[in-house]
Design a protein around this motif. Structure first.
Motif, mmCIF file in Angstrom:
data_model
loop_
_atom_site.group_PDB
_atom_site.id
_atom_site.type_symbol
_atom_site.label_atom_id
_atom_site.label_comp_id
_atom_site.label_asym_id
_atom_site.label_seq_id
_atom_site.Cartn_x
_atom_site.Cartn_y
_atom_site.Cartn_z
ATOM 1 N N ASP A 183 0.813 -1.223 0.000
ATOM 2 C CA ASP A 183 0.000 0.000 0.000
ATOM 3 C C ASP A 183 0.839 1.262 0.000
ATOM 4 N N ASP A 184 2.144 1.160 0.254
ATOM 5 C CA ASP A 184 3.013 2.337 0.273
ATOM 6 C C ASP A 184 3.385 2.817 -1.125
ATOM 7 N N VAL A 185 3.015 2.063 -2.164
ATOM 8 C CA VAL A 185 3.333 2.434 -3.538
ATOM 9 C C VAL A 185 2.152 3.205 -4.122
ATOM 10 N N PHE A 186 2.403 4.418 -4.583
ATOM 11 C CA PHE A 186 1.364 5.275 -5.146
ATOM 12 C C PHE A 186 1.967 6.081 -6.289
ATOM 13 N N PRO A 187 1.163 6.610 -7.175
ATOM 14 C CA PRO A 187 1.662 7.403 -8.309
ATOM 15 C C PRO A 187 2.464 8.612 -7.831
ATOM 16 N N GLY A 188 3.609 8.838 -8.442
ATOM 17 C CA GLY A 188 4.487 9.936 -8.086
ATOM 18 C C GLY A 188 5.569 9.570 -7.090
ATOM 19 N N LEU A 189 5.523 8.338 -6.522
ATOM 20 C CA LEU A 189 6.539 7.923 -5.563
ATOM 21 C C LEU A 189 7.867 7.688 -6.279
ATOM 22 N N VAL A 190 8.935 8.199 -5.714
ATOM 23 C CA VAL A 190 10.273 8.053 -6.283
ATOM 24 C C VAL A 190 10.971 6.890 -5.587
ATOM 25 N N ILE A 191 11.408 5.930 -6.363
ATOM 26 C CA ILE A 191 12.101 4.764 -5.825
ATOM 27 C C ILE A 191 13.392 4.547 -6.595
ATOM 28 N N ARG A 192 14.255 3.752 -5.990
ATOM 29 C CA ARG A 192 15.544 3.425 -6.618
ATOM 30 C C ARG A 192 15.451 2.054 -7.248
ATOM 31 N N ILE A 193 15.888 1.986 -8.509
ATOM 32 C CA ILE A 193 15.844 0.750 -9.281
ATOM 33 C C ILE A 193 17.260 0.384 -9.721
ATOM 34 N N LEU A 194 17.592 -0.878 -9.604
ATOM 35 C CA LEU A 194 18.863 -1.370 -10.120
ATOM 36 C C LEU A 194 18.562 -2.483 -11.111
ATOM 37 N N PRO A 195 18.346 -2.151 -12.379
ATOM 38 C CA PRO A 195 17.895 -3.148 -13.353
ATOM 39 C C PRO A 195 18.961 -4.208 -13.600
ATOM 40 N N LEU A 196 18.486 -5.393 -13.845
ATOM 41 C CA LEU A 196 19.356 -6.486 -14.257
ATOM 42 C C LEU A 196 19.464 -6.440 -15.779
ATOM 43 N N VAL A 197 20.583 -5.926 -16.263
ATOM 44 C CA VAL A 197 20.758 -5.715 -17.695
ATOM 45 C C VAL A 197 21.365 -6.967 -18.313
ATOM 46 N N ILE A 198 20.743 -7.522 -19.293
ATOM 47 C CA ILE A 198 21.225 -8.716 -19.976
ATOM 48 C C ILE A 198 21.617 -8.344 -21.403
ATOM 49 N N PRO A 199 22.842 -8.637 -21.809
ATOM 50 C CA PRO A 199 23.255 -8.327 -23.168
ATOM 51 C C PRO A 199 22.517 -9.175 -24.185
ATOM 52 N N SER A 200 22.155 -8.571 -25.305
ATOM 53 C CA SER A 200 21.416 -9.290 -26.367
ATOM 54 C C SER A 200 22.289 -9.466 -27.592
#
Length: 352
Positions: A335-352
């Motif tokens: 419930d803490d996730v709402f539109p406009g919330l700023v979060i940190r993402i560390l994507p798992l990048v896979i080479p193609s």
């Protein structure tokens, strides 16, 4: 005036180090045996197994500061009838295995040392002199102390053949400003007995060169009896700085068998791998791959703004990041996730 005291408050209950080697006898000597059990039936006149049993090395164990050396005494199969009985009624060790019906350990040496053994190795004789030389024991202690032991028949015990210490003011540069190291010195031995290596202070490789049989360090040339009983010894030592070889974090190393010269394989990494940072290391690898010309698709930026109708599950699938909650301590539940919330993402990048 300073001194050091060592007192063991609770004796070790488990073995920490174990090795095998020809310490009390050489590989050319006969195998210690237990007298066979005499049979009382007609089968006792049968011929016994003629297959010879090869030399059996000693067992060396170390637990904390306790060092022990054992002789392995074997009992050969006496007759086919005894082998049948042993297979039908196993005692202790079980049925007959390769002509051996039993074995026992005989304690030869027991020592309580003034420090805990960090690692243990056996320096083989290298098959010189027809295998008449005995092996030696190499012990390491914190922070960079090495002891080489050999068996002395005159006292029927171990004696120190050489000691090597790389501590004090003369070797303080090896520490590179550090006072504590999480791991003690680690010793590994060349399978052919040409040398041994000790990894100390994290990135300092101490190489111990074994003495040749013809150098005269083991025994006089005219005394063949003493030469036959001599053990492998260390002739000299030198240090190789692994940092100069572009190594930062050494995990382990080992000598490879079958080469003309001693060859060492070293397992190391440039950046430490932690369980919580494994995903980040994968990203760094992919970033390096992208720098080399690979095509990389980046799904999300590191700073992500939650949009309308998005949830943690949709963001995790979209950005290939299953650890969003761990990286954002301000998110406690869904419930803490709402539109406009700023979060940190560390994507798992896979080479193609």
């Amino acid at each position: 005036m300073s001194f050091a005291a060592f007192k063991m408050m609770h004796w070790a209950t488990g073995m920490e180090h174990c090795a095998s080697g020809f310490i009390t006898h050489s590989s050319a000597d006969s195998t210690p045996k237990i007298p066979p059990i005499t049979a009382d039936d007609i089968d006792s006149d049968w011929t016994t197994s003629s297959k010879p049993i090869g030399p059996v090395p000693n067992l060396i164990t170390a637990a904390a500061n306790v060092l022990e050396v054992y002789i392995v005494r074997i009992q050969e199969e006496a007759s086919p009838s005894l082998a049948h009985k042993a297979a039908a009624e196993p005692k202790g060790g079980g049925a007959v295995l390769a002509g051996i019906s039993g074995a026992s350990l005989e304690l030869v040496c027991h020592y309580r040392l003034h420090g805990n053994v960090e690692s243990l190795g056996v320096l083989p004789n290298g098959a010189t002199d027809g295998g008449k030389r005995r092996d030696s024991i190499i012990l390491t202690f914190r922070d960079a102390k090495i002891s080489v032991l050999e068996f002395d028949e005159s006292i029927y015990g171990l004696r120190t053949s050489s000691m090597h210490c790389f501590e004090g003011s003369d070797w303080i540069h090896l520490r590179r400003g550090r006072e504590f190291f999480p791991r003690g010195p680690l010793v590994k031995v060349d399978p052919l007995g040409r040398c041994a290596a000790v990894l100390a202070y994290g990135l300092q490789m101490i190489v111990l060169k074994a003495a040749e049989a013809s150098t005269g360090l083991t025994a006089p040339a005219e005394d063949s009896t003493f030469r036959a009983a001599a053990a492998s010894r260390i002739e000299s030592s030198y240090i190789v700085g692994l940092r100069d070889l572009d190594m930062k974090h050494v995990k382990d190393f080992i000598f490879i068998h079958g080469y003309i010269e001693p060859v060492v394989v070293i397992l190391h990494e440039h950046e430490l791998t932690w369980a919580v940072g494994l995903l980040g290391n994968i990203t760094l690898v992919c970033s390096e791959a992208a720098a080399r010309g690979w095509q990389v698709e980046k799904p999300c930026d590191e700073i992500y703004v939650v949009g309308e109708g998005e949830t943690l599950h949709t963001i995790s699938d979209k950005c290939s990041d299953p650890y969003i909650v761990e990286r954002n301590p301000h998110i406690h539940d869904l419930d803490d996730v709402f539109p406009g919330l700023v979060i940190r993402i560390l994507p798992l990048v896979i080479p193609s």
